[in-house]
Write a protein that holds these residues in place. Structure first.
Motif, PDB file in Angstrom:
ATOM      1  N   TYR A  92       0.837  -1.199   0.000  1.00 16.24           N
ATOM      2  CA  TYR A  92       0.000   0.000   0.000  1.00 16.24           C
ATOM      3  C   TYR A  92       0.874   1.252   0.000  1.00 16.24           C
ATOM      4  CZ  TYR A  92      -3.358   3.512   1.624  1.00 16.24           C
ATOM      5  OH  TYR A  92      -4.130   4.638   1.744  1.00 16.24           O
ATOM      6  N   THR A  93       1.906   1.251   0.852  1.00 18.28           N
ATOM      7  CA  THR A  93       2.808   2.408   0.918  1.00 18.28           C
ATOM      8  C   THR A  93       3.558   2.587  -0.388  1.00 18.28           C
ATOM      9  OG1 THR A  93       3.103   2.097   3.309  1.00 18.28           O
ATOM     10  CG2 THR A  93       4.748   3.430   2.160  1.00 18.28           C
ATOM     11  N   GLY A  94       4.048   1.477  -0.950  1.00 20.28           N
ATOM     12  CA  GLY A  94       4.754   1.552  -2.221  1.00 20.28           C
ATOM     13  C   GLY A  94       3.863   2.065  -3.331  1.00 20.28           C
ATOM     14  N   CYS A  95       2.604   1.679  -3.308  1.00 15.17           N
ATOM     15  CA  CYS A  95       1.641   2.130  -4.315  1.00 15.17           C
ATOM     16  C   CYS A  95       1.426   3.638  -4.210  1.00 15.17           C
ATOM     17  CB  CYS A  95       0.325   1.382  -4.134  1.00 15.17           C
ATOM     18  SG  CYS A  95      -0.929   1.743  -5.391  1.00 15.17           S
ATOM     19  N   MET A  96       1.279   4.139  -3.003  1.00 11.21           N
ATOM     20  CA  MET A  96       1.071   5.568  -2.815  1.00 11.21           C
ATOM     21  C   MET A  96       2.306   6.367  -3.248  1.00 11.21           C
ATOM     22  SD  MET A  96      -2.015   5.698  -1.771  1.00 11.21           S
ATOM     23  CE  MET A  96      -2.345   4.154  -2.643  1.00 11.21           C
ATOM     24  N   LEU A  97       3.490   5.837  -2.952  1.00 12.14           N
ATOM     25  CA  LEU A  97       4.716   6.513  -3.359  1.00 12.14           C
ATOM     26  C   LEU A  97       4.853   6.527  -4.881  1.00 12.14           C
ATOM     27  CD1 LEU A  97       7.265   5.146  -0.718  1.00 12.14           C
ATOM     28  CD2 LEU A  97       6.357   7.483  -0.888  1.00 12.14           C
ATOM     29  N   GLN A  98       4.467   5.416  -5.510  1.00  7.75           N
ATOM     30  CA  GLN A  98       4.537   5.349  -6.965  1.00  7.75           C
ATOM     31  C   GLN A  98       3.565   6.338  -7.607  1.00  7.75           C
ATOM     32  OE1 GLN A  98       3.178   1.775  -9.204  1.00  7.75           O
ATOM     33  NE2 GLN A  98       5.308   1.644  -9.912  1.00  7.75           N
ATOM     34  N   LEU A  99       2.355   6.411  -7.081  1.00  4.43           N
ATOM     35  CA  LEU A  99       1.370   7.372  -7.588  1.00  4.43           C
ATOM     36  C   LEU A  99       1.898   8.800  -7.453  1.00  4.43           C
ATOM     37  CD1 LEU A  99      -2.436   7.340  -7.002  1.00  4.43           C
ATOM     38  CD2 LEU A  99      -1.160   9.411  -6.496  1.00  4.43           C
ATOM     39  N   PHE A 100       2.469   9.097  -6.290  1.00  8.88           N
ATOM     40  CA  PHE A 100       3.029  10.430  -6.059  1.00  8.88           C
ATOM     41  C   PHE A 100       4.141  10.729  -7.067  1.00  8.88           C
ATOM     42  CE2 PHE A 100       6.191  13.235  -4.174  1.00  8.88           C
ATOM     43  CZ  PHE A 100       5.427  14.302  -3.750  1.00  8.88           C
ATOM     44  N   GLY A 101       5.048   9.757  -7.279  1.00  4.91           N
ATOM     45  CA  GLY A 101       6.171   9.971  -8.183  1.00  4.91           C
ATOM     46  C   GLY A 101       5.741  10.179  -9.617  1.00  4.91           C
ATOM     47  N   VAL A 102       4.770   9.383 -10.078  1.00  2.00           N
ATOM     48  CA  VAL A 102       4.291   9.516 -11.460  1.00  2.00           C
ATOM     49  C   VAL A 102       3.739  10.913 -11.702  1.00  2.00           C
ATOM     50  CG1 VAL A 102       2.472   8.778 -13.059  1.00  2.00           C
ATOM     51  CG2 VAL A 102       3.850   7.069 -11.878  1.00  2.00           C
ATOM     52  N   HIS A 103       2.913  11.405 -10.786  1.00  2.00           N
ATOM     53  CA  HIS A 103       2.284  12.715 -10.995  1.00  2.00           C
ATOM     54  C   HIS A 103       3.252  13.860 -10.701  1.00  2.00           C
ATOM     55  CE1 HIS A 103      -1.893  11.680 -11.977  1.00  2.00           C
ATOM     56  NE2 HIS A 103      -1.642  10.580 -11.302  1.00  2.00           N
ATOM     57  N   PHE A 104       4.173  13.648  -9.788  1.00  2.34           N
ATOM     58  CA  PHE A 104       5.147  14.699  -9.483  1.00  2.34           C
ATOM     59  C   PHE A 104       6.065  14.957 -10.680  1.00  2.34           C
ATOM     60  CE2 PHE A 104       9.391  15.763  -7.519  1.00  2.34           C
ATOM     61  CZ  PHE A 104       9.095  17.098  -7.299  1.00  2.34           C
ATOM     62  N   PHE A 105       6.696  13.896 -11.182  1.00  2.00           N
ATOM     63  CA  PHE A 105       7.635  14.086 -12.293  1.00  2.00           C
ATOM     64  C   PHE A 105       6.901  14.347 -13.609  1.00  2.00           C
ATOM     65  CE2 PHE A 105      10.280  11.558  -9.311  1.00  2.00           C
ATOM     66  CZ  PHE A 105      11.281  12.494  -9.125  1.00  2.00           C
ATOM     67  N   MET A 142      12.013  30.156 -12.405  1.00  2.00           N
ATOM     68  CA  MET A 142      11.130  29.342 -13.231  1.00  2.00           C
ATOM     69  C   MET A 142      11.324  27.864 -12.950  1.00  2.00           C
ATOM     70  SD  MET A 142      10.818  31.282 -16.925  1.00  2.00           S
ATOM     71  CE  MET A 142      12.562  31.286 -17.295  1.00  2.00           C
ATOM     72  N   LEU A 143      12.570  27.480 -12.697  1.00  2.00           N
ATOM     73  CA  LEU A 143      12.854  26.092 -12.339  1.00  2.00           C
ATOM     74  C   LEU A 143      12.180  25.733 -11.015  1.00  2.00           C
ATOM     75  CD1 LEU A 143      14.391  23.428 -12.632  1.00  2.00           C
ATOM     76  CD2 LEU A 143      16.388  24.545 -11.644  1.00  2.00           C
ATOM     77  N   LEU A 144      12.281  26.639 -10.035  1.00  7.14           N
ATOM     78  CA  LEU A 144      11.623  26.421  -8.752  1.00  7.14           C
ATOM     79  C   LEU A 144      10.111  26.339  -8.932  1.00  7.14           C
ATOM     80  CD1 LEU A 144      11.760  26.249  -5.638  1.00  7.14           C
ATOM     81  CD2 LEU A 144      11.690  28.759  -5.599  1.00  7.14           C
ATOM     82  N   GLY A 145       9.561  27.189  -9.785  1.00  8.79           N
ATOM     83  CA  GLY A 145       8.121  27.163 -10.043  1.00  8.79           C
ATOM     84  C   GLY A 145       7.667  25.845 -10.629  1.00  8.79           C
ATOM     85  N   ALA A 146       8.487  25.255 -11.526  1.00 10.19           N
ATOM     86  CA  ALA A 146       8.143  23.960 -12.124  1.00 10.19           C
ATOM     87  C   ALA A 146       8.111  22.868 -11.050  1.00 10.19           C
ATOM     88  CB  ALA A 146       9.152  23.604 -13.212  1.00 10.19           C
ATOM     89  N   TRP A 147       9.093  22.876 -10.155  1.00  7.10           N
ATOM     90  CA  TRP A 147       9.131  21.864  -9.087  1.00  7.10           C
ATOM     91  C   TRP A 147       7.973  22.049  -8.108  1.00  7.10           C
ATOM     92  CZ3 TRP A 147      11.649  17.693  -9.864  1.00  7.10           C
ATOM     93  CH2 TRP A 147      12.898  17.675 -10.499  1.00  7.10           C
TER      94      TRP A 147
END
Length: 311
Positions: A92-105, A142-147
């Motif tokens: 469950y934790t790994g799934c949530m981290l993966q979801l976060f990573g996909v949408h973050f990057f 602008m780089l900070l804004g993207a992150w």
């Protein structure tokens, strides 16, 4: 009402249930992932070793390669390992981290492509003021804004899923954790979460696409005032950007500009924007960018020359 969560692991269905097809996919996607790493690392190495970081365009290109590596690494290694295993489980934790990573990057890449379009607009439409407008301080902001934009988007997406109770089943018809497949497994009414997801991701995807289309339309119109050589150079640079925009936003629009529904084609479309696009980006920018090709050539010639001297 207190949230009840009886699910501790999720089971992926993966890209295929056929063992023979899985064996082929292991070879194919292992090659693709290796190409992503090598291609984007080569771009980053060329930018750093070629002293191109002082140029805003290559400063952002270097970051795009880094984001592409991170974006694909969130899903590709797990998918390849799952193709080799009979059980395709994730905690469950790994799934949530993966979801976060996909949408973050993924969202960070969208914002970065917008920044790169603005950089090309200034370079082509306001060439005399380019260095004063695109100074290091503004590039960093602008780089900070993207992150930050990517972070805010991914936090919203993650919060939609974290508040859901999961009481079974726990099988996801996908090869990574995403909002739409997980909403289908929620034990409560997910209508509001689905609307927020579509509004959030859809606004970023469609809004980014519209902004980019408008930016490059303005750039192409302004090229009429340029010399033939100026148009050729500008089209060479912008052509690579436009190609990336089309192949990235096409699949993203199909996935996220719709209500909370899933289709059989979703997995293959997701493969396109999570693996194929990060693999093609270095190739597109290398073939379409003369300065990058020259820097790569100089880098390799210098390396060969040094090795020859050492012998």
């Amino acid at each position: 009402m207190e949230k009840v969560n009886n699910v501790t692991i999720f089971i992926f269905w993966g890209l295929s249930q056929n063992p023979k097809v899985q064996e082929i996919f292991v070879v194919v996607f292992s090659f693709f992932y290796a190409a992503i790493l090598l291609g984007n690392l080569l771009i980053m190495l060329t930018v750093h070793m070629g002293n191109l970081l002082n140029s805003p365009m290559y400063f952002f290109l270097n970051l795009l390669s880094f984001v592409d590596i991170c974006f694909s690494s969130v899903t590709a290694p797990k998918m390849i390992v799952d193709l080799l295993n009979k059980s395709k489980a994730i905690s469950y934790t790994g799934c949530m981290l993966q979801l976060f990573g996909v949408h973050f990057f993924g969202s960070t890449e969208i914002f970065l492509l917008i920044v790169m379009a603005y950089d090309r607009y200034v370079a082509i439409c306001k060439p005399l003021h380019y260095m004063s407008i695109m100074n290091q301080g503004r590039c960093n902001r602008m780089l900070l804004g993207a992150w930050v934009g990517g972070l805010l988007h991914s936090i919203i997406q993650l919060s939609l899923v974290l508040q859901l109770p999961f009481c079974g089943p726990n099988e996801i018809d996908h090869y990574f954790c995403d909002v739409h497949p997980l909403l289908k497994l929620g034990c409560s009414d997910t209508y509001i979460a689905g609307v927020v997801d579509t509004a959030n991701t859809g606004t970023i995807t469609l809004g980014g696409f519209v902004i980019l289309l408008f930016s490059y339309t303005v750039i192409l119109v302004s090229l009429r005032r340029q010399s033939a050589e100026g148009r050729r150079k500008a089209l060479s640079t912008c052509g690579s950007h436009i190609t990336v925009v089309i192949i990235f936003f096409g699949p993203c629009t199909f996935m996220y500009m719709r209500p909370d529904t899933t289709f059989a084609e979703d997995k293959m479309v997701a493969v396109f924007y999570t693996i194929i696009v990060p693999m093609l980006n270095p190739l597109i920018y290398t073939l379409r960018n003369t300065r990058v090709k020259i820097a790569m050539k100089n880098l390799w010639c210098r390396k060969v020359f040094q090795e020859a001297n050492n012998k």
